[in-house]
Structure formats: C-alpha cells, structure tokens
Scaffold this motif. Structure first.
Motif, mmCIF file in Angstrom:
data_model
loop_
_atom_site.group_PDB
_atom_site.id
_atom_site.type_symbol
_atom_site.label_atom_id
_atom_site.label_comp_id
_atom_site.label_asym_id
_atom_site.label_seq_id
_atom_site.Cartn_x
_atom_site.Cartn_y
_atom_site.Cartn_z
ATOM 1 N N TYR A 87 5.721 5.157 -5.867
ATOM 2 C CA TYR A 87 6.718 5.186 -6.947
ATOM 3 C C TYR A 87 7.711 6.337 -6.739
ATOM 4 O O TYR A 87 7.836 7.250 -7.562
ATOM 5 C CB TYR A 87 6.024 5.330 -8.302
ATOM 6 C CG TYR A 87 6.680 4.548 -9.432
ATOM 7 C CD1 TYR A 87 7.889 4.958 -9.970
ATOM 8 C CD2 TYR A 87 6.070 3.422 -9.977
ATOM 9 C CE1 TYR A 87 8.488 4.268 -11.011
ATOM 10 C CE2 TYR A 87 6.667 2.715 -11.025
ATOM 11 C CZ TYR A 87 7.867 3.143 -11.532
ATOM 12 O OH TYR A 87 8.462 2.448 -12.562
ATOM 13 N N HIS A 138 0.814 -1.212 0.000
ATOM 14 C CA HIS A 138 0.000 0.000 0.000
ATOM 15 C C HIS A 138 0.851 1.268 0.000
ATOM 16 O O HIS A 138 0.444 2.282 -0.574
ATOM 17 C CB HIS A 138 -0.909 0.010 1.231
ATOM 18 C CG HIS A 138 -1.782 -1.196 1.364
ATOM 19 N ND1 HIS A 138 -2.721 -1.557 0.416
ATOM 20 C CD2 HIS A 138 -1.862 -2.146 2.336
ATOM 21 C CE1 HIS A 138 -3.344 -2.661 0.800
ATOM 22 N NE2 HIS A 138 -2.841 -3.033 1.960
ATOM 23 N N TYR A 144 5.066 0.857 -3.448
ATOM 24 C CA TYR A 144 5.153 0.645 -4.889
ATOM 25 C C TYR A 144 4.254 1.601 -5.670
ATOM 26 O O TYR A 144 4.646 2.110 -6.716
ATOM 27 C CB TYR A 144 4.836 -0.816 -5.218
ATOM 28 C CG TYR A 144 5.564 -1.779 -4.298
ATOM 29 C CD1 TYR A 144 6.950 -1.758 -4.213
ATOM 30 C CD2 TYR A 144 4.864 -2.661 -3.476
ATOM 31 C CE1 TYR A 144 7.623 -2.610 -3.341
ATOM 32 C CE2 TYR A 144 5.524 -3.514 -2.611
ATOM 33 C CZ TYR A 144 6.900 -3.484 -2.541
ATOM 34 O OH TYR A 144 7.561 -4.314 -1.673
ATOM 35 N N SER A 145 3.073 1.868 -5.164
ATOM 36 C CA SER A 145 2.192 2.797 -5.873
ATOM 37 C C SER A 145 2.662 4.239 -5.736
ATOM 38 O O SER A 145 2.424 5.061 -6.622
ATOM 39 C CB SER A 145 0.752 2.667 -5.363
ATOM 40 O OG SER A 145 0.680 2.967 -3.983
ATOM 41 N N THR A 164 9.529 -0.516 -9.313
ATOM 42 C CA THR A 164 9.665 0.924 -9.454
ATOM 43 C C THR A 164 11.067 1.237 -9.958
ATOM 44 O O THR A 164 11.926 0.360 -10.034
ATOM 45 C CB THR A 164 9.455 1.664 -8.109
ATOM 46 O OG1 THR A 164 10.617 1.509 -7.290
ATOM 47 C CG2 THR A 164 8.238 1.129 -7.368
ATOM 48 N N TYR A 198 -4.877 -0.409 -10.453
ATOM 49 C CA TYR A 198 -5.395 0.341 -9.309
ATOM 50 C C TYR A 198 -4.430 0.221 -8.132
ATOM 51 O O TYR A 198 -3.640 -0.731 -8.053
ATOM 52 C CB TYR A 198 -6.757 -0.202 -8.862
ATOM 53 C CG TYR A 198 -7.883 0.083 -9.822
ATOM 54 C CD1 TYR A 198 -8.650 1.243 -9.698
ATOM 55 C CD2 TYR A 198 -8.199 -0.812 -10.842
ATOM 56 C CE1 TYR A 198 -9.691 1.502 -10.573
ATOM 57 C CE2 TYR A 198 -9.231 -0.557 -11.725
ATOM 58 C CZ TYR A 198 -9.977 0.606 -11.584
ATOM 59 O OH TYR A 198 -11.009 0.871 -12.461
ATOM 60 N N LYS A 199 -4.523 1.170 -7.237
ATOM 61 C CA LYS A 199 -3.836 1.033 -5.957
ATOM 62 C C LYS A 199 -4.866 0.950 -4.842
ATOM 63 O O LYS A 199 -5.947 1.558 -4.920
ATOM 64 C CB LYS A 199 -2.880 2.208 -5.707
ATOM 65 C CG LYS A 199 -3.566 3.535 -5.376
ATOM 66 C CD LYS A 199 -2.535 4.581 -4.986
ATOM 67 C CE LYS A 199 -3.182 5.919 -4.640
ATOM 68 N NZ LYS A 199 -2.192 6.954 -4.267
ATOM 69 N N GLN A 243 0.261 2.959 -14.810
ATOM 70 C CA GLN A 243 1.300 2.565 -13.861
ATOM 71 C C GLN A 243 0.948 1.195 -13.310
ATOM 72 O O GLN A 243 -0.194 0.939 -12.939
ATOM 73 C CB GLN A 243 1.405 3.574 -12.715
ATOM 74 C CG GLN A 243 2.422 3.207 -11.652
ATOM 75 C CD GLN A 243 2.480 4.224 -10.535
ATOM 76 O OE1 GLN A 243 2.544 5.436 -10.771
ATOM 77 N NE2 GLN A 243 2.452 3.756 -9.290
ATOM 78 N N GLY A 244 1.933 0.322 -13.254
ATOM 79 C CA GLY A 244 1.707 -1.038 -12.784
ATOM 80 C C GLY A 244 1.578 -2.047 -13.899
ATOM 81 O O GLY A 244 1.158 -3.198 -13.677
ATOM 82 N N LEU A 267 -4.709 4.050 -11.269
ATOM 83 C CA LEU A 267 -3.351 4.420 -11.670
ATOM 84 C C LEU A 267 -3.282 4.486 -13.198
ATOM 85 O O LEU A 267 -2.313 4.039 -13.806
ATOM 86 C CB LEU A 267 -2.334 3.410 -11.129
ATOM 87 C CG LEU A 267 -2.187 3.359 -9.604
ATOM 88 C CD1 LEU A 267 -1.286 2.196 -9.200
ATOM 89 C CD2 LEU A 267 -1.637 4.675 -9.065
ATOM 90 N N ARG A 302 5.442 1.972 -16.533
ATOM 91 C CA ARG A 302 4.727 3.216 -16.276
ATOM 92 C C ARG A 302 5.017 4.206 -17.403
ATOM 93 O O ARG A 302 6.133 4.260 -17.921
ATOM 94 C CB ARG A 302 5.162 3.815 -14.946
ATOM 95 C CG ARG A 302 4.630 5.220 -14.681
ATOM 96 C CD ARG A 302 5.094 5.739 -13.334
ATOM 97 N NE ARG A 302 4.866 7.181 -13.185
ATOM 98 C CZ ARG A 302 5.170 7.884 -12.112
ATOM 99 N NH1 ARG A 302 5.721 7.288 -11.066
ATOM 100 N NH2 ARG A 302 4.942 9.188 -12.070
ATOM 101 N N THR A 338 -5.167 1.834 -0.927
ATOM 102 C CA THR A 338 -4.466 2.603 0.088
ATOM 103 C C THR A 338 -4.338 1.804 1.380
ATOM 104 O O THR A 338 -5.088 0.844 1.617
ATOM 105 C CB THR A 338 -5.177 3.929 0.380
ATOM 106 O OG1 THR A 338 -6.469 3.652 0.951
ATOM 107 C CG2 THR A 338 -5.360 4.746 -0.896
#
Length: 504
Positions: A146, A140, A143-144, A172, A341-342, A469-470, A446, A303, A344
C-alpha cells in the motif's frame, strides 16, 4: 537477467566527471560520489575514447505539468518538518531495469532533499519478470504494501501492464509514476533489421501514444524518456550502446541519465491542492468525538488507521492509568472476521533470484502462520515434480504435482499450475532444483481487533496502527469501544479510499 553495471564505456577523461555534475547538480553529495565511482571503474576498461561533454536535453513534453500526478506525495514530502515527520512509502516495481542503480540515486536524492520526511522505500522488482508475470507477483508485492507512490517500469504486453495499474488504483491510494522505455537501438544506415525496426516503432508508439493515454485515464505521472534519450544520443554523436552495459541494461552514464530524467518530475513543488484527496484524516476531539467510552465514525474506503496520541493529551492522570486497550468493530464485527490477510511473496527458487512460485492464494479463511513447501520428487528437466505443504499452525496440508491445480486440505493454500517457476528457472539458467528443496511464505494479518496504545517516542512520527486493510471499497462504520469507559489515546483516524472502482 543478470545486471551488469561495470563494462567498457566509450566516454573518458575529465568529461565524465563534468557530465556527472551536469546530470546530478549535487556537488560532492554521497549520491554523486557513488556514481563517480561507477564512472571511474568504467573508465579503467580498455578501448575508452575521449568525447566532448554531452549536453543534457531539455524537458520536451508538458514540462509545466511535471509533478501534477504526484501532488499528494509531494505535499507530504514538502510539508514534513522536525515536529511533523510525514511517513511516505515509496515502491519501485518492475523487472531488471528497475533494479539498476538509478533507483538508489533517486532514493538518495529524496532523502537529502526532504530530510524531515520519514521515507520507507522498497524495491521489489524481479529480474526477468515482464508484465504478464509481474501481475501475478503483484498480489504479494504491491497491494498489501500500500505505497504512497509507486515508480513503475516494465516490459511486456499492454493488457497485463494496464491491469497492474488498474488494480493498484482500485485497491490502494498510491500515486503512480510511469517510466517509458529507453533507447536500445536506432535504425541507422547499415544497421537495417526488420525485427529491430518493428520493435523500435512499437516502443515509440507505446511511449508517445499508449502510455500518455494510460496516464491520463488512471491519473498517473508519466516520465517520457524515449524522445529525450534519442535526442541526447543524436546531439552528442553517440550510439545507444554508449549508455548500455549489454543489449538492454544501463551502464553508469545510462543510470545517471535515467535518474536525471525522473528527478525532474520530483523537483516540482505541488502545483495545486488536491481536489479530492483519497486519504482523509479525522482529528479526534474536533471532527470525531468520544461519547461514554465509544468512538464511532462512518467512512468510505478499504483501509483505516489509528494515529496514536500522547496519553497526557486525553485527560487526567487517573484516566490514563486506567486505560489498557479498546475493542474495535467494523460494521459491527471484529475485523478478524473479514479475513484480511496478506500472503508474502514465496521465497526464491534454488540458485536463482526469482520466486519459486509466482502466486499463492487461498480458498478458505486464513490464519497467521508460516508455510513450507517441500519438493519430494523431481525429474532431471524440472518440468515434472511433486511437493508437500506444511503450515506452522495447520500442519501437513496435502500433496500435489505441478501440472495440475493444487488446493490444500484446509483450503489455505492454492497454487495454479501456470504459477510454478521452478521449471522455467531450470530452462533459463540451467540450474536444477534438487529433491528435498524447500521454499517458504507467510500469512500475516492486516487488521487488529483491539487497539493497544503504542509507546510514543519524541522526534519521530506518531505510531500508526492499521485496524483494517483490504476491506471492500465502500461505506463502513468504525467503532472503538473502551471497556473502562475512558478515551483511548488516539489523535486521529486516517481513512484510505482508492480513487477507482472496478467497472460493474
């Protein structure tokens, strides 16, 4: 663990202010003022004695290579100008030691030294969470986000520690600054302890052997503070407790010393150009061209960002007024179809500054929404409880209990039994979670299926839109299609390719 910064300190008088100046070398800066206040508060405690001004030990290991693992970050910082304000994202990550005030001093130092850089700095460290726990929350937190640079210190087993580093390098393009452990105990005469001796030797081996190998393997910057910390103590006739607020955490001078050691690695100018920069920028109009309202780029990475241009730079006033948006495709499909998606970090457990659940995942495609978990039944020791989950778009999505895997009806929520922290928090802090307690998390995209030109403000970095991203870290094709056939106001395309790939 609770941070305790202001405690009795065995340093006093004018030597403290002199020591602070030697540590920071920043005159009357806000950074110095903040630490000076720490010293003053600690001096007021009873039992303070005078000492001669302690000297700061010189760098002891490969000082000529300091900064070599931070070349991209340092290049971004040093090349920032009022006209070109590079954005640099920095993440502090770890546990309670990383949340102490030394990180604020480092942030202040960077902002003062590089006033033209657009610094985005966050500290997502979690007190009490060692490497085996942090590897769960990193999904959480790390990585998101980044980051361009992660400053990392954590206790815990070497396997989990390395896994966090390996994942960051595979998912990343962040550079990583590793910090070894400070001295909390030394095997002096009259203080023999078999357990402490083993721990002391383990931390020494970790700092002098294992961490250098890890830093070399993953191309990280290593700030080895253990040897100079002990040298500092011995040369000034001090004990480890003189720099500690308790058995592990730093007091004011300890925080200042930590900041000093790390700052030396950030003071070096870039040593040499980066041989293979994992972040590549393609200038629209020279390196990639619009053709009949379509822009196409084959890239390798996970990304891709679009950097906005001033609409006046792309053509006539008529074409500018006709442009509204552009469609985006990755490998022939809208990015939304890739489930980028991320999730949280879940909010804190009742009464404790730690997440109620270390990790929430999913087994089905996600959508943007806010999730709520409600504890519906719980026993006095908090080790048996039931809960329900609700999504702002999905609605009620199932009921479960903490001793078994939970997969919601839609598959958009998965919680493993070992990831619950409610029972651990209750045992550690003697704070019971009540029935009816709620905690939350969000699912955020993302990606963007369309590019709508953002407003551009003067004297600020050009707005950047993350298109995807991802993605799998492999070759992809990006297409940007203008329905009106006019070029979109895009100055450049930036591609991120993590330098490491999972084995196999």
């Amino acid at each position: 663990m609770r941070q305790k910064f202001f405690v009795r300190l065995a340093l006093g008088g004018l030597c403290l202010a002199l020591l602070l100046a030697a540590l920071l070398n920043l005159g009357s800066s806000p950074r110095m003022t903040r630490l000076s206040e720490l010293f003053r508060q600690e001096q007021s405690q009873p039992g303070v004695t005078d000492r001669a001004q302690p000297g700061i030990p010189p760098t002891v290991v490969d000082a000529d290579r300091y900064g070599s693992g931070l070349r991209r970050t340092m290049n971004l910082l040093t090349s920032s100008t009022p006209e070109q304000q590079n954005t640099v994202k920095i993440l502090f990550y770890g546990q309670s030691i990383t949340r102490q005030v030394w990180w604020l001093e480092l942030e202040d130092y960077l902002r003062q030294r590089f006033p033209n850089a657009n610094l985005v700095v966050e500290n997502r460290a979690i007190g009490g969470f060692d490497a085996p726990k942090l590897i769960r929350t990193a999904e959480h937190d790390l990585y998101s986000f980044y980051p361009d640079l992660m400053i990392f210190h954590v206790h815990g087993d070497e396997e989990s520690y390395e896994s966090i580093i390996a994942n960051a390098r595979q998912r990343t393009t962040t550079e990583i600054l590793l910090v070894s452990d400070h001295i909390t105990w030394m095997p002096e005469a009259g203080e023999s302890s078999a357990d402490r001796t083993r721990a002391y030797e383990w931390h020494n081996r970790r700092a002098m052997e294992w961490l250098p190998q890890l830093a070399q393997q993953y191309d990280c910057e290593l700030v080895e503070i253990r040897q100079p910390w002990e040298q500092y103590l011995r040369s000034n006739g001090m004990t480890p407790s003189d720099l500690l607020a308790d058995e592990d955490h730093l007091n004011g001078p300890g925080n200042a010393l930590m900041a000093n050691f790390i700052t030396t690695h950030l003071e070096q100018m870039p040593i040499q150009p980066i041989a293979a920069d994992p972040v590549q920028t393609y200038v629209v109009g020279s390196e990639v061209q619009w053709q009949q309202g379509r822009l196409e780029l084959e890239f390798e990475g996970n990304r891709v960002d679009l950097i906005a241009a001033d609409p006046g730079s792309i053509g006539s006033a008529a074409s500018q007024s006709n442009f509204s948006f552009a469609r985006v495709l990755i490998d022939g499909r809208p990015p939304s179809e890739a489930n980028l998606y991320k999730i949280t970090r879940p909010s804190d457990v009742f009464g404790v500054d730690q997440p109620a659940v270390m990790q929430v995942s999913a087994s089905a495609a996600l959508i943007p929404e806010r999730w709520t978990a409600v504890i519906t039944e719980i026993n006095d020791t908090c080790d048996r409880f039931r809960f329900r989950v609700y999504g702002s778009e999905t609605g009620f999505d199932g009921e479960g209990q903490n001793d078994r895997q939970f997969v919601s009806q839609s598959g958009r929520v998965v919680i493993e039994p070992q990831d619950w922290w409610i029972d651990d928090a209750c045992q550690l802090f003697q704070i019971a979670t009540p029935e009816g307690f709620q905690f939350h998390w969000r699912v955020e995209p993302l990606f963007s299926d369309v590019y709508v030109p953002p407003a551009i403000e003067t004297a600020s970095p050009p707005p950047t839109t993350t298109i995807a991203q991802g993605l799998p870290n492999q070759t992809h094709t990006l297409e940007i299609i203008s329905p009106e056939g006019n070029p979109a106001p895009i100055a450049a395309i930036r591609v991120y390719r993590p330098p490491f790939r999972p084995e196999g």
